[in-house]
Design a protein around this motif. Structure first.
Motif, PDB file in Angstrom:
ATOM      1  N   ILE A 152       2.040  -8.712  -6.011  1.00 62.57           N
ATOM      2  CA  ILE A 152       1.802  -7.336  -5.579  1.00 62.57           C
ATOM      3  C   ILE A 152       0.614  -7.294  -4.632  1.00 62.57           C
ATOM      4  O   ILE A 152      -0.498  -7.703  -4.985  1.00 62.57           O
ATOM      5  CB  ILE A 152       1.545  -6.404  -6.777  1.00 62.57           C
ATOM      6  N   ALA A 153       0.844  -6.841  -3.412  1.00 58.63           N
ATOM      7  CA  ALA A 153      -0.208  -6.642  -2.414  1.00 58.63           C
ATOM      8  C   ALA A 153      -0.137  -5.204  -1.940  1.00 58.63           C
ATOM      9  O   ALA A 153       0.928  -4.733  -1.534  1.00 58.63           O
ATOM     10  CB  ALA A 153      -0.025  -7.601  -1.232  1.00 58.63           C
ATOM     11  N   ARG A 154      -1.238  -4.493  -2.052  1.00 59.75           N
ATOM     12  CA  ARG A 154      -1.280  -3.083  -1.637  1.00 59.75           C
ATOM     13  C   ARG A 154      -0.157  -2.274  -2.284  1.00 59.75           C
ATOM     14  O   ARG A 154       0.596  -1.567  -1.623  1.00 59.75           O
ATOM     15  CB  ARG A 154      -1.224  -2.966  -0.112  1.00 59.75           C
ATOM     16  N   ARG A 155      -0.014  -2.437  -3.583  1.00 54.16           N
ATOM     17  CA  ARG A 155       0.902  -1.648  -4.417  1.00 54.16           C
ATOM     18  C   ARG A 155       2.384  -1.889  -4.111  1.00 54.16           C
ATOM     19  O   ARG A 155       3.240  -1.081  -4.430  1.00 54.16           O
ATOM     20  CB  ARG A 155       0.598  -0.140  -4.301  1.00 54.16           C
ATOM     21  N   GLN A 214       8.061  -9.381  -1.478  1.00 53.43           N
ATOM     22  CA  GLN A 214       9.445  -9.275  -1.034  1.00 53.43           C
ATOM     23  C   GLN A 214       9.717  -7.881  -0.483  1.00 53.43           C
ATOM     24  O   GLN A 214      10.451  -7.705   0.493  1.00 53.43           O
ATOM     25  CB  GLN A 214      10.401  -9.581  -2.187  1.00 53.43           C
ATOM     26  N   GLY A 215       9.105  -6.869  -1.106  1.00 54.81           N
ATOM     27  CA  GLY A 215       9.239  -5.505  -0.606  1.00 54.81           C
ATOM     28  C   GLY A 215       8.651  -5.351   0.779  1.00 54.81           C
ATOM     29  O   GLY A 215       9.238  -4.699   1.650  1.00 54.81           O
ATOM     30  N   TRP A 216       7.482  -5.964   1.022  1.00 57.96           N
ATOM     31  CA  TRP A 216       6.872  -5.884   2.358  1.00 57.96           C
ATOM     32  C   TRP A 216       7.760  -6.559   3.400  1.00 57.96           C
ATOM     33  O   TRP A 216       7.876  -6.074   4.528  1.00 57.96           O
ATOM     34  CB  TRP A 216       5.485  -6.524   2.356  1.00 57.96           C
ATOM     35  N   GLU A 217       8.382  -7.671   3.037  1.00 58.42           N
ATOM     36  CA  GLU A 217       9.287  -8.340   3.977  1.00 58.42           C
ATOM     37  C   GLU A 217      10.465  -7.441   4.313  1.00 58.42           C
ATOM     38  O   GLU A 217      10.881  -7.345   5.470  1.00 58.42           O
ATOM     39  CB  GLU A 217       9.777  -9.664   3.386  1.00 58.42           C
ATOM     40  N   LEU A 218      10.971  -6.749   3.303  1.00 58.85           N
ATOM     41  CA  LEU A 218      12.099  -5.851   3.535  1.00 58.85           C
ATOM     42  C   LEU A 218      11.700  -4.704   4.455  1.00 58.85           C
ATOM     43  O   LEU A 218      12.430  -4.352   5.387  1.00 58.85           O
ATOM     44  CB  LEU A 218      12.609  -5.309   2.210  1.00 58.85           C
ATOM     45  N   TRP A 219      10.527  -4.119   4.216  1.00 58.50           N
ATOM     46  CA  TRP A 219      10.070  -3.024   5.089  1.00 58.50           C
ATOM     47  C   TRP A 219       9.802  -3.525   6.502  1.00 58.50           C
ATOM     48  O   TRP A 219      10.041  -2.815   7.486  1.00 58.50           O
ATOM     49  CB  TRP A 219       8.831  -2.363   4.506  1.00 58.50           C
ATOM     50  N   ALA A 220       9.304  -4.749   6.635  1.00 61.78           N
ATOM     51  CA  ALA A 220       9.062  -5.304   7.970  1.00 61.78           C
ATOM     52  C   ALA A 220      10.369  -5.449   8.742  1.00 61.78           C
ATOM     53  O   ALA A 220      10.418  -5.250   9.957  1.00 61.78           O
ATOM     54  CB  ALA A 220       8.354  -6.660   7.863  1.00 61.78           C
ATOM     55  N   ARG A 221      11.442  -5.800   8.040  1.00 64.86           N
ATOM     56  CA  ARG A 221      12.748  -5.956   8.713  1.00 64.86           C
ATOM     57  C   ARG A 221      13.229  -4.637   9.297  1.00 64.86           C
ATOM     58  O   ARG A 221      13.909  -4.617  10.320  1.00 64.86           O
ATOM     59  CB  ARG A 221      13.802  -6.433   7.704  1.00 64.86           C
ATOM     60  N   HIS A 273       1.969  -8.311   9.440  1.00 64.26           N
ATOM     61  CA  HIS A 273       1.337  -9.622   9.637  1.00 64.26           C
ATOM     62  C   HIS A 273       0.174  -9.771   8.658  1.00 64.26           C
ATOM     63  O   HIS A 273      -0.026 -10.844   8.072  1.00 64.26           O
ATOM     64  CB  HIS A 273       0.859  -9.744  11.082  1.00 64.26           C
ATOM     65  N   MET A 274      -0.576  -8.690   8.472  1.00 64.93           N
ATOM     66  CA  MET A 274      -1.696  -8.704   7.536  1.00 64.93           C
ATOM     67  C   MET A 274      -1.211  -8.863   6.095  1.00 64.93           C
ATOM     68  O   MET A 274      -1.739  -9.675   5.333  1.00 64.93           O
ATOM     69  CB  MET A 274      -2.507  -7.418   7.664  1.00 64.93           C
ATOM     70  N   THR A 275      -0.184  -8.095   5.709  1.00 64.95           N
ATOM     71  CA  THR A 275       0.313  -8.205   4.338  1.00 64.95           C
ATOM     72  C   THR A 275       0.888  -9.589   4.075  1.00 64.95           C
ATOM     73  O   THR A 275       0.805 -10.102   2.958  1.00 64.95           O
ATOM     74  CB  THR A 275       1.377  -7.134   4.030  1.00 64.95           C
ATOM     75  N   GLY A 276       1.443 -10.219   5.103  1.00 67.85           N
ATOM     76  CA  GLY A 276       1.928 -11.588   4.944  1.00 67.85           C
ATOM     77  C   GLY A 276       0.794 -12.528   4.567  1.00 67.85           C
ATOM     78  O   GLY A 276       0.945 -13.383   3.687  1.00 67.85           O
ATOM     79  N   ASP A 280     -11.322  -6.187   3.714  1.00 69.73           N
ATOM     80  CA  ASP A 280     -11.616  -7.433   4.425  1.00 69.73           C
ATOM     81  C   ASP A 280     -10.402  -7.911   5.203  1.00 69.73           C
ATOM     82  O   ASP A 280     -10.513  -8.345   6.361  1.00 69.73           O
ATOM     83  CB  ASP A 280     -12.070  -8.505   3.425  1.00 69.73           C
ATOM     84  N   TYR A 281      -9.225  -7.826   4.589  1.00 75.21           N
ATOM     85  CA  TYR A 281      -8.004  -8.206   5.309  1.00 75.21           C
ATOM     86  C   TYR A 281      -7.781  -7.285   6.509  1.00 75.21           C
ATOM     87  O   TYR A 281      -7.377  -7.736   7.588  1.00 75.21           O
ATOM     88  CB  TYR A 281      -6.795  -8.155   4.373  1.00 75.21           C
ATOM     89  N   ALA A 282      -8.041  -5.983   6.332  1.00 69.64           N
ATOM     90  CA  ALA A 282      -7.878  -5.046   7.449  1.00 69.64           C
ATOM     91  C   ALA A 282      -8.822  -5.393   8.582  1.00 69.64           C
ATOM     92  O   ALA A 282      -8.459  -5.364   9.760  1.00 69.64           O
ATOM     93  CB  ALA A 282      -8.123  -3.619   6.972  1.00 69.64           C
ATOM     94  N   SER A 283     -10.066  -5.737   8.250  1.00 68.65           N
ATOM     95  CA  SER A 283     -11.056  -6.073   9.268  1.00 68.65           C
ATOM     96  C   SER A 283     -10.686  -7.354  10.019  1.00 68.65           C
ATOM     97  O   SER A 283     -10.916  -7.473  11.223  1.00 68.65           O
ATOM     98  CB  SER A 283     -12.427  -6.233   8.607  1.00 68.65           C
ATOM     99  N   ARG A 284     -10.081  -8.304   9.302  1.00 72.62           N
ATOM    100  CA  ARG A 284      -9.768  -9.597   9.909  1.00 72.62           C
ATOM    101  C   ARG A 284      -8.416  -9.634  10.608  1.00 72.62           C
ATOM    102  O   ARG A 284      -8.214 -10.449  11.513  1.00 72.62           O
ATOM    103  CB  ARG A 284      -9.814 -10.702   8.847  1.00 72.62           C
ATOM    104  N   TYR A 285      -7.475  -8.750  10.219  1.00 73.07           N
ATOM    105  CA  TYR A 285      -6.111  -8.878  10.721  1.00 73.07           C
ATOM    106  C   TYR A 285      -5.611  -7.708  11.563  1.00 73.07           C
ATOM    107  O   TYR A 285      -4.617  -7.851  12.269  1.00 73.07           O
ATOM    108  CB  TYR A 285      -5.140  -9.098   9.556  1.00 73.07           C
TER     109      TYR A 285
END
Length: 299
Positions: free
Chosen positions: A171-174, A178-185, A197-200, A240-245
């Motif tokens: 779980i990343a950001r709630r 696999q859900g993030w990959e689906l939304w990215a598609r 790209h950041m959530t990846g 931190d991820y937001a700042s870096r990505y």
């Protein structure tokens, strides 16, 4: 004309016809009008999107249909006629049949061989659509991005090298990875692609940070004192991820200036200070809530 652009007739005859030039004639072997009975389109100015992700008015789709001489493409314009409100167009006998909701027209009026070079079955071709439309008995996200998905996706996979997500259930950001990959598609706005790209990266993918970001929240070489601490509704690790990505032009977070990160200092200094970064500047503000400088009893 340059090589590959087609002849003058192929390029300009449809435009001349659409502009009312009497000398311009639609070919006799064209696909004809969008409405199979030759009637007028109910709403010619309606903007619609086809299976190839092209957005045009119904009038412009009809113009393309009139001058399309590839018989295999006529099924496409028959489907677009239905989307544009034509009442007489018939479903194709080789179509997959109704799915659910908006995609019923595509799956009912386009034969399964159209735009399907991989010869995928109906289940394979429409797998992402059926899941995202919450079709009955479809509860599991498809593991792979099929032909239709690959044609239409705007953002790259959350693992930018195309590899499998290391832990799909993390779980990343709630949301699960696999859900993030689906939304990215299925994302339809290019400006949100950096977010996936950041959530990846958060999901363990070997994604490199872009060049035009603000860098680590606590500065190069420093670490987050408490990654799980919540600041402004998010953990310091998420910040931190937001700042870096996320590029400096990213517009998802609302900052009071149309969502654009004008400068790294304006956007992240307060967050870094709240996260306890040693390199953060002392803010020239109103001071602590407790006037004696003591910690807030219930932060």
């Amino acid at each position: 004309m340059e090589e590959g652009e087609g002849t003058c007739a192929e390029t300009y005859d449809p435009a001349a016809y659409g502009c009312g030039c009497e000398s311009a004639k639609a070919p006799e072997n064209g696909c004809g009008t969008l409405c199979s009975d030759g009637s007028e389109i109910p709403n010619p100015d309606q903007l619609v999107i086809d299976i190839h992700f092209n957005e045009m008015s119904c009038r412009d789709f009809e113009l393309k249909s009139l001058f399309e001489t590839d018989p295999n493409e006529c099924v496409h314009y028959n489907a677009m006629g239905v989307i544009c409100g034509c009442p007489s167009n018939e479903p194709h006998p080789e179509a997959c049949g109704p799915l659910c909701r908006e995609w019923n027209i595509m799956s009912t009026y386009l034969p399964n061989w159209y735009n399907n070079d991989g010869n995928e079955s109906c289940e394979e071709y429409y797998q992402d659509v059926r899941y995202l439309c919450a079709c009955p008995q479809v509860t599991t996200p498809p593991a792979t991005c099929g032909k239709l998905c690959q044609d239409r996706r705007i953002c790259e996979p959350i693992c930018s090298d195309g590899s499998e997500v290391p832990d799909p259930d993390f779980i990343a950001r709630r949301e699960s990875c696999q859900g993030w990959e689906l939304w990215a598609r299925t994302e339809v706005l290019q400006k949100f692609c950096p977010f996936y790209h950041m959530t990846g990266a958060m999901c363990g993918c070997d994604n490199e940070p872009p060049q035009d970001t603000c860098g680590p929240l606590c500065g190069a070489g420093d670490i987050l004192p408490d990654p799980d601490k919540l600041v402004n509704g998010q953990s310091c690790s998420d910040w931190d991820y937001a700042s870096r990505y996320l590029p400096s032009s990213y517009e998802l977070y609302q900052t009071g200036n149309n969502g654009i990160i004008r400068t790294c200092s304006d956007y992240f200094d307060r967050i870094a200070y709240g996260c306890g970064c040693q390199s953060s500047i002392q803010l020239d503000g109103c001071g602590p809530l407790c006037k004696d400088g003591s910690p807030v009893p219930d932060p």
